[in-house]
Scaffold this motif. Structure first.
Motif: not given
Length: 425
Positions: A254-276
């Motif tokens: 739950y917390y990986t997919f609904f919480s943790a992956l969002t900042p990980f994708a934005v901060s670590t993998r440089k994804a656009d927040p709106e795309v995430v």
């Protein structure tokens, strides 16, 4: 209850009433996280925005660790006084907390009284969430015919997913319509007021809910139990261990997919927040849509095969999926959708599965104490852990950690009896 032999009609109002509190709980917890960037400096001294945000999230985390206490206190209340009174109390606590936060005076107006009141409101909501999770799970399981318990249970996470989706969309809409000054001044208060309204509607729905027959039949036995938490360990150690084992993976998912992956994708993998956000919204819609069909499948084919598929495939796929977290929308949709679709194999039957572990006289307390403890320890630390490991240049370690939890859950699930169609004890 006897197995149904005639066409069955879902008690829609009863299911909506039972699920309304759960929806409010997760709506409120999501909007707190979503809007904290705007109200952090309203409740803490201005001049150091980063420190204010840290203090705001510390309040969020501290309230999170009141869940086990709420699970024990309100779980015992549900076992001895009734599922319905407990569910009325939890929704009142959550709605009151939401309204209090919506009208709280700022730090500039009352000084340190402002963050103290915020903390007290969040503590009340943390206690409420601990009691709501167990009381609603038990209620859904106990009102269901034995051969439809999975389908009834699916409404727990239908409400959860819907609340999270509505809260995140609301955050996107408000931040798009209002400028930062308006959001910081008053815009962030709107969703908390909405939470209070949702709570009042839920309270109105719940007032007419019937109590479960199983509670009435076992009320006296529950009231005779002394030291009930100790009794769960002494008389049902296997059930406690099994609950801890599969809940560890469940809360990490739950917390990986609904919480943790969002900042990980934005901060670590440089994804656009709106795309995430778009990818997560698509996957959340799939998550909601699959709950009832997966609940039906568990009633038809059994809980155990479904849970083994979930834990086994999560162990195999979570690390490869983490490597696909890139700025590309297609990759993000794939990662979130596959992960959350697999997770529905568990969430669709979670209330039934947990309720089938404990006898009626200990059911709400057993779930409330041990499930909420597992969530606090493993779920509450997941976003912090993935962020810390990413900062240390070791993001892959987190996904190996989830893989290990999946292996443990798989082995634990092997020990579970198949309870498809079984009467609750």
């Amino acid at each position: 209850m006897q197995k149904t032999t005639t066409p069955h009609r879902l008690p829609a109002r009863q299911l909506a009433a039972a699920s309304s509190g759960n929806a409010l709980e997760w709506f409120d917890w999501t909007i707190y996280a979503t809007f904290s960037v705007y109200f952090a400096t309203e409740f803490f001294p201005k001049g150091n925005d980063a420190l204010a945000l840290i203090n705001t999230f510390a309040t969020y985390a501290l309230a999170f660790f009141f869940r086990p206490l709420g699970g024990v206190l309100l779980g015992r209340f549900a076992d001895t006084r009734g599922r319905k009174p407990a569910m009325l109390l939890t929704i009142v606590l959550m709605a009151a907390g939401s309204i209090i936060i919506a009208v709280l005076p700022t730090f500039e107006q009352v000084g340190w009284l402002s963050p103290i009141l915020l903390l007290l409101a969040r503590v009340g909501q943390g206690l409420s969430l601990g009691g709501e999770a167990s009381s609603t799970s038990v209620y859904l399981a106990e009102i269901a015919p034995a051969d439809r318990r999975g389908r009834y249970s699916s409404f727990f996470y239908i409400s959860t997913g819907s609340a999270v989706l509505v809260a995140t969309v609301l955050g996107s809409v408000l931040s798009g319509v209002l400028d930062d000054a308006a959001m910081a001044s008053w815009g962030w208060r709107v969703p908390f007021l909405m939470g209070g309204v949702i709570g009042l509607i839920g309270l109105w729905l719940r007032r007419a809910m019937p109590e479960t027959e199983l509670f009435h039949e076992n009320k006296t036995a529950a009231q005779r139990v002394r030291n009930p938490l100790r009794v769960t360990l002494r008389e049902h150690p296997r059930a406690v261990g099994q609950l801890l084992g599969f809940s560890m993976l469940s809360t990490l998912c739950y917390y990986t997919f609904f919480s943790a992956l969002t900042p990980f994708a934005v901060s670590t993998r440089k994804a656009d927040p709106e795309v995430v956000f778009l990818a997560l919204s698509i996957a959340t819609a799939v998550f909601i849509a699959l709950q009832y069909p997966m609940g039906w499948a568990a009633d038809r084919f059994g809980r155990k095969p479904q849970l083994l598929v979930w834990s086994g495939l999560t162990a195999v796929l979570i690390f490869p999926l983490s490597l696909l977290v890139t700025p590309a929308l297609g990759n993000l949709v794939l990662v979130f959708t596959v992960g959350l679709a697999l997770y529905t194999a568990m969430t669709s039957v979670a209330p039934a599965l947990m309720s089938e572990l404990f006898p009626t006289r200990l059911r709400a307390l057993g779930i409330g104490a041990w499930y909420n403890l597992t969530v606090a320890v493993f779920g509450g630390t997941a976003p912090l852990l993935i962020s810390a490991l990413s900062e240390a240049g070791l993001p892959n370690v987190f996904f190996l950690y989830v893989t290990g939890a999946a292996v443990v859950a798989f082995l634990v699930i092997l020990t579970l009896p198949e309870t498809k169609g079984a009467e609750l004890e």
